[in-house]
Design a protein around this motif. Structure first.
Motif, PDB file in Angstrom:
ATOM      1  N   UNK A  71       0.839  -1.206   0.000  1.00  0.00           N
ATOM      2  CA  UNK A  71       0.000   0.000   0.000  1.00  0.00           C
ATOM      3  C   UNK A  71       0.871   1.253   0.000  1.00  0.00           C
ATOM      4  N   UNK A  72       1.878   1.262   0.867  1.00  0.00           N
ATOM      5  CA  UNK A  72       2.775   2.422   0.908  1.00  0.00           C
ATOM      6  C   UNK A  72       3.501   2.623  -0.415  1.00  0.00           C
ATOM      7  N   UNK A  73       3.901   1.528  -1.035  1.00  0.00           N
ATOM      8  CA  UNK A  73       4.579   1.636  -2.331  1.00  0.00           C
ATOM      9  C   UNK A  73       3.640   2.284  -3.352  1.00  0.00           C
ATOM     10  N   UNK A  95      13.708  -9.388  -1.200  1.00  0.00           N
ATOM     11  CA  UNK A  95      13.183 -10.582  -0.542  1.00  0.00           C
ATOM     12  C   UNK A  95      12.216 -10.289   0.593  1.00  0.00           C
ATOM     13  N   UNK A  96      11.653  -9.104   0.607  1.00  0.00           N
ATOM     14  CA  UNK A  96      10.722  -8.701   1.653  1.00  0.00           C
ATOM     15  C   UNK A  96       9.594  -9.715   1.850  1.00  0.00           C
ATOM     16  N   UNK A 106      13.365   5.890   5.318  1.00  0.00           N
ATOM     17  CA  UNK A 106      12.298   5.488   6.230  1.00  0.00           C
ATOM     18  C   UNK A 106      11.878   4.050   5.953  1.00  0.00           C
ATOM     19  N   UNK A 107      11.625   3.724   4.687  1.00  0.00           N
ATOM     20  CA  UNK A 107      11.233   2.366   4.327  1.00  0.00           C
ATOM     21  C   UNK A 107      12.363   1.388   4.642  1.00  0.00           C
ATOM     22  N   UNK A 148      13.748  -3.409  10.659  1.00  0.00           N
ATOM     23  CA  UNK A 148      13.015  -3.895  11.833  1.00  0.00           C
ATOM     24  C   UNK A 148      12.322  -5.210  11.509  1.00  0.00           C
ATOM     25  N   UNK A 149      11.728  -5.306  10.331  1.00  0.00           N
ATOM     26  CA  UNK A 149      11.052  -6.547   9.934  1.00  0.00           C
ATOM     27  C   UNK A 149      12.059  -7.697   9.800  1.00  0.00           C
ATOM     28  N   UNK A 150      13.218  -7.444   9.199  1.00  0.00           N
ATOM     29  CA  UNK A 150      14.235  -8.495   9.084  1.00  0.00           C
ATOM     30  C   UNK A 150      14.669  -8.969  10.468  1.00  0.00           C
ATOM     31  N   UNK A 151      14.807  -8.042  11.403  1.00  0.00           N
ATOM     32  CA  UNK A 151      15.171  -8.429  12.762  1.00  0.00           C
ATOM     33  C   UNK A 151      14.044  -9.250  13.409  1.00  0.00           C
ATOM     34  N   UNK A 152      12.798  -8.894  13.126  1.00  0.00           N
ATOM     35  CA  UNK A 152      11.667  -9.662  13.634  1.00  0.00           C
ATOM     36  C   UNK A 152      11.718 -11.100  13.100  1.00  0.00           C
ATOM     37  N   UNK A 153      12.229 -11.274  11.887  1.00  0.00           N
ATOM     38  CA  UNK A 153      12.368 -12.608  11.276  1.00  0.00           C
ATOM     39  C   UNK A 153      13.649 -13.306  11.733  1.00  0.00           C
TER      40      UNK A 153
END
Length: 193
Positions: A23-25, A99-100, A43-44, A50-55
């Motif tokens: 959506x942001x894209x 690879x998001x 920002x992205x 943060x998401x990679x760290x969550x994984x």
């Protein structure tokens, strides 16, 4: 039950982040033409970190020599019961953007190693060699320094060329190779056509 809830929560969070990124894209894509890119991209990039760290991935930067630095996302805690998988991004992006949508699922089954190829993301060199063979040598050396002795490798687009070269140079270390959207087997006539 707790494991099922954790898995369900992880899938829900991965889905939520993926949807928001899409959506942001779409929302911000027109704004990029108005020179907002210097604000939006960092920002992205931070959100994706943060998401990679969550994984359960962590950034790792290796100085291969006095001229070459290679950046990886590596497992925060390598599990010996999981196989190692190297994901090699294509041209025009870096490992986080490429690879998001895959890492949330893949991190549950594999120890992921996701390099930024040289001249992308945080990887760079002053070496004048610009070939896919040089990229492959650097990737192989980086994996060796990380203690990764056996792995499968997946490459997309330009990363497919690097994955192919890495497998050819390090056949004793590579279990399986997946190449997507690369013209590896094309003849010169086919390329010209």
């Amino acid at each position: 039950m707790e494991n099922l809830l954790g898995c369900w929560f992880h899938q829900l969070l991965s889905f939520y982040i993926s949807i928001n990124a899409a959506i942001l894209r779409n929302i911000f894509n027109p704004l990029i033409h108005f020179k907002w890119q210097p604000i939006f991209v960092p920002l992205l990039d931070s959100i994706l970190s943060v998401y990679f760290r969550y994984c359960h991935l962590q950034p790792c930067t290796l100085d291969l020599d006095e001229q070459t630095t290679l950046h990886f996302w590596t497992p925060a805690h390598r599990k010996i019961n999981k196989p190692n998988l190297v994901l090699v991004h294509g041209f025009g992006g870096n490992s986080k953007f490429q690879f998001l949508f895959q890492i949330g699922t893949l991190a549950r089954s594999f120890n992921l190693y996701i390099p930024d190829l040289l001249f992308f993301g945080k990887s760079y060199t002053r070496n004048p060699d610009r070939t896919d063979a040089f990229q492959a040598r650097c990737l192989g050396e980086g994996l060796r320094r990380l203690g990764v002795d056996r792995y499968s490798i997946y490459g997309i687009s330009y990363g497919g060329y690097v994955a192919y070269r890495t497998a050819a140079m390090s056949s004793e270390a590579v279990d399986k190779v997946v190449i997507l959207s690369s013209g590896i087997g094309m003849t010169e006539d086919q390329k010209e056509e």
